[in-house]
Scaffold this motif. Structure first.
Motif, PDB file in Angstrom:
ATOM      1  N   LYS A 313       0.840  -1.206   0.000  1.00 27.09           N
ATOM      2  CA  LYS A 313       0.000   0.000   0.000  1.00 27.09           C
ATOM      3  C   LYS A 313       0.871   1.252   0.000  1.00 27.09           C
ATOM      4  O   LYS A 313       0.610   2.205  -0.725  1.00 27.09           O
ATOM      5  N   GLU A 324       1.121  -3.308  -8.144  1.00 18.64           N
ATOM      6  CA  GLU A 324      -0.188  -3.704  -8.661  1.00 18.64           C
ATOM      7  C   GLU A 324      -0.157  -5.154  -9.144  1.00 18.64           C
ATOM      8  O   GLU A 324      -1.053  -5.934  -8.861  1.00 18.64           O
ATOM      9  N   TYR A 327      -0.079  -7.378  -6.214  1.00 19.31           N
ATOM     10  CA  TYR A 327      -1.400  -7.398  -5.573  1.00 19.31           C
ATOM     11  C   TYR A 327      -2.353  -8.323  -6.326  1.00 19.31           C
ATOM     12  O   TYR A 327      -3.069  -9.128  -5.737  1.00 19.31           O
ATOM     13  N   LYS A 331      -4.274 -11.557  -4.908  1.00 24.39           N
ATOM     14  CA  LYS A 331      -5.738 -11.541  -4.950  1.00 24.39           C
ATOM     15  C   LYS A 331      -6.296 -12.890  -5.424  1.00 24.39           C
ATOM     16  O   LYS A 331      -7.394 -13.280  -5.050  1.00 24.39           O
ATOM     17  N   ASP A 339     -10.457  -7.910  -1.384  1.00 25.11           N
ATOM     18  CA  ASP A 339     -11.669  -7.601  -2.153  1.00 25.11           C
ATOM     19  C   ASP A 339     -11.533  -6.405  -3.085  1.00 25.11           C
ATOM     20  O   ASP A 339     -12.295  -6.263  -4.021  1.00 25.11           O
ATOM     21  N   LYS A 340     -10.565  -5.544  -2.858  1.00 25.00           N
ATOM     22  CA  LYS A 340     -10.458  -4.360  -3.724  1.00 25.00           C
ATOM     23  C   LYS A 340      -9.905  -4.767  -5.094  1.00 25.00           C
ATOM     24  O   LYS A 340      -9.101  -5.690  -5.215  1.00 25.00           O
ATOM     25  N   GLU A 341     -10.332  -4.017  -6.096  1.00 24.78           N
ATOM     26  CA  GLU A 341      -9.928  -4.357  -7.453  1.00 24.78           C
ATOM     27  C   GLU A 341      -8.433  -4.123  -7.680  1.00 24.78           C
ATOM     28  O   GLU A 341      -7.791  -4.846  -8.423  1.00 24.78           O
ATOM     29  N   SER A 342      -7.898  -3.089  -7.016  1.00 25.97           N
ATOM     30  CA  SER A 342      -6.522  -2.689  -7.278  1.00 25.97           C
ATOM     31  C   SER A 342      -5.863  -2.250  -5.977  1.00 25.97           C
ATOM     32  O   SER A 342      -6.532  -1.793  -5.054  1.00 25.97           O
ATOM     33  N   ASP A 345      -6.685   1.184  -4.836  1.00 26.30           N
ATOM     34  CA  ASP A 345      -8.000   1.505  -4.265  1.00 26.30           C
ATOM     35  C   ASP A 345      -7.973   1.592  -2.741  1.00 26.30           C
ATOM     36  O   ASP A 345      -8.963   1.968  -2.127  1.00 26.30           O
ATOM     37  N   TYR A 346      -6.852   1.192  -2.151  1.00 21.76           N
ATOM     38  CA  TYR A 346      -6.805   1.178  -0.685  1.00 21.76           C
ATOM     39  C   TYR A 346      -6.518   2.559  -0.108  1.00 21.76           C
ATOM     40  O   TYR A 346      -5.810   3.361  -0.710  1.00 21.76           O
ATOM     41  N   ASP A 347      -7.053   2.794   1.098  1.00 18.94           N
ATOM     42  CA  ASP A 347      -6.699   4.005   1.829  1.00 18.94           C
ATOM     43  C   ASP A 347      -5.264   3.883   2.321  1.00 18.94           C
ATOM     44  O   ASP A 347      -4.728   2.778   2.450  1.00 18.94           O
TER      45      ASP A 347
END
Ligand SMILES: [Zn+2]
Length: 595
Positions: A313, A324, A327, A331, A339-342, A345-347
């Protein structure tokens, strides 16, 4: 402030550029001016009501306006200095004044990043234009970088032929490697370009990449799921506590650096964390990750994943492509529950100050050298780490090191496989030899004589030097600079030296310790045989061991580690096939059946 500042000539007699939008009446007695502010306004004032598609020269020159006096007005004809466009960027890119919403939201900008040549350029002109227009600065923070010079520190230029293009680097090592390299350059300072540095960054990215293979392999071998309940530190060992502390202190440091716009202080911190994960944590769990209990393996999987996903992250802002790809590979594994697509997308991750333990981070750095020194001492004994040793004596006066060893003693004992660690001063004999390098310059013509004196008075000199005192004989003052002192290791130990400490490892292994070593080897090999036979973790076996050394007193630990319901020693029923394993010259027949 006024030094060398002159009036700014804002118009140019050139072809390319933004035309000055001023029209002048052609009637000498009138000479009125009109400043046009938009296409709409131009259309309304144009004599034929038309506006060219392209508002630059030469088309704009044909647009004529009607003056109040009845005459035609023609465009003034100059173009604006490019710095007018650049200087007004802080609002023209927000479509201000037509659009006020974006301006309210984003002006002034949080920060600006540019090269050091922009002090008198863009940084300055933005400031001038914004001060004139709004009496406010257009940005809150300035981040200024230096230039990349060639390998010798020379400016890259066409005439010198020393230019290395970004494309050349990305073709060979990828865009992430280039980003990785430039983000570490100290703000404001020039940096000599170096292919070696680029290669090093590329190699580090391979280490980051290999970590994800390790985690995926570990998950598939153990078939465990990520279990966040385990995050309670009471269920974790020192090595987990250490790397999780490293994770949270890194998130804290990196977040603080980013908030202060100290971008050059981010990449190296994330790098250090994943290097710790690879070189320290994974080394510490090598044995446990194979022979550990399910609880221990769950803790390993949780810890590996927790640290790694947060590395990704954070590192995704530096190396967006490889993070990416990694990740997306992770995944695919259901156990990780991503669950996030990319990754993008994470905080941004948050740190937990409860998990930060500066003491363990500090101590771990110190004891790593201790463990390394003990392991290299073992190498001299030619004894694999699965063979337990009776005792290590650590002779050091370094109080920080002593404290660190005390704090992490159990971990050291388990890692280097010794039964006991003692910190004490060893009273050993010292051997004194002349230090030829320093003698000549201090004693000149008398050097030969002094060498003879040193050899004759070795024991006196050693006791003086040991107490930091000089020894004077026949008018010559002999200090620690003039001699080399070697410790004579007692017969029953092997000596391993490290910075600030001498480590004595006891050579003799008792019969009990030797049997324990055989038992650990048999366990390891049985686990491998199970794996080769395609057995699952849950399959129970009946184990037969017929060895030249009796290891039956380790029965319960053998059963637990290899998943055996029963172990029979020295008896084989004739239908069980077996493998002959040679361990330190002794033969062990090992066989099993699924039950
Ligand atoms: Zn006029």
């Amino acid at each position: 402030v006024n030094y060398k500042i002159k009036d700014w000539m804002i118009s140019r007699q050139r072809y390319w550029g933004t035309p000055v939008p001023i029209w002048q009446c052609t009637n000498d007695k009138c000479n009125k001016y009109k400043v046009i502010g938009s296409i709409e306004e131009l259309k309304n004032n144009s004599i034929d009501g038309k506006v060219p598609n392209n508002l630059h020269k030469p088309w704009i020159d044909n647009v004529k306006l009607r003056c109040d006096c009845g005459h035609e007005m023609i465009i003034e004809g100059d173009v604006l200095d490019v710095w007018i466009d650049a200087g007004t960027t802080s609002w023209n890119c927000l479509d201000y004044p037509r659009n006020t919403e974006l301006f309210e939201k984003y002006f002034p900008a949080d920060f600006i990043i540019e090269g050091k040549d922009q002090i008198r350029g863009w940084f300055n002109l933005l400031m001038v234009a914004s001060t004139l227009a709004f009496d406010r600065p257009p940005f809150k923070n300035v981040c200024m970088h230096g230039f990349i010079t060639d390998v010798e520190g020379e400016k890259m230029s066409k005439s010198l032929g020393n230019i290395i293009t970004p494309g050349e680097i990305t073709d060979k090592y990828g865009a992430d490697t280039l980003r990785y390299f430039v983000t570490e350059i100290t703000a404001g300072e020039d940096m000599s370009f170096s292919w070696d540095e680029i290669k090093l960054k590329h190699k580090n990215l391979m280490i980051l990449w290999n970590l994800h293979n390790f985690i995926i392999d570990f998950q598939s071998n153990t078939d465990l799921m990520i279990d966040s309940d385990i995050s309670n530190l009471s269920k974790l060992s020192k090595e987990e506590e250490y790397i999780l502390s490293r994770l949270h202190s890194t998130i804290k440091n990196v977040t603080e650096s980013l908030e202060k716009y100290h971008f050059d202080n981010v990449t190296n911190k994330i790098e250090e964390l994943y290097m710790n994960l690879s070189r320290t944590y994974i080394q510490l769990i090598r044995e446990k990750s194979v022979v550990g209990s399910d609880e221990e393996k769950k803790a390993i999987l949780y810890t590996l994943f927790e640290v790694y996903i947060n590395v990704l992250k954070m590192f995704s802002v530096v190396c967006p492509f490889i993070t990416e790809k990694i990740y997306l590979n992770l995944k695919e594994i259901a156990a990780f529950n991503l669950d996030k697509e990319s990754i993008h997308d994470y905080d941004w991750p948050k740190f937990d100050s409860e998990k930060i333990n500066p003491e363990i981070e500090h101590d771990m750095r110190l004891v790593q050298d201790v463990m390394q020194a003990i392991l290299s001492g073992r190498d001299k004994l030619n004894l694999g780490v699965r063979w337990p040793l009776a005792e290590c004596i650590i002779d050091t006066k370094d109080t920080e090191l002593i404290k660190a060893i005390d704090n992490l003693k159990d971990l050291i004992i388990q890692q280097v496989n010794v039964k006991k660690i003692v910190i004490k001063e060893m009273d050993v004999e010292l051997k004194v030899k002349p230090n030829f390098k320093n003698l000549g310059k201090d004693f000149g013509n008398n050097t030969a004589k002094v060498i003879e004196l040193i050899n004759r008075n070795a024991s006196e000199i050693s006791s003086h030097v040991k107490n930091n005192k000089a020894f004077t004989i026949e008018g010559f003052e002999i200090t620690s600079n003039h001699v080399i002192i070697e410790k004579l290791c007692p017969e029953e130990y092997v000596l391993s030296e490290m910075n600030g400490a001498s480590i004595y490892i006891k050579k003799k292994i008792s019969k009990e310790l030797e049997e324990e070593g055989f038992a650990r080897e048999v366990i390891r090999r049985t686990q491998q045989l199970r794996k080769d036979a395609g057995l699952n973790k849950k399959d129970a076996i009946a184990l037969f061991i017929d060895g030249e050394v009796d290891i039956s007193r380790f029965d319960s630990i053998i059963k637990e580690k290899v998943g055996a319901k029963t172990v029979s020693y020295g008896i084989f029923d004739n239908k069980t096939s077996f493998t002959e394993e040679k361990i330190k010259g002794k033969v062990f027949k090992i066989g099993f059946e699924r039950v």
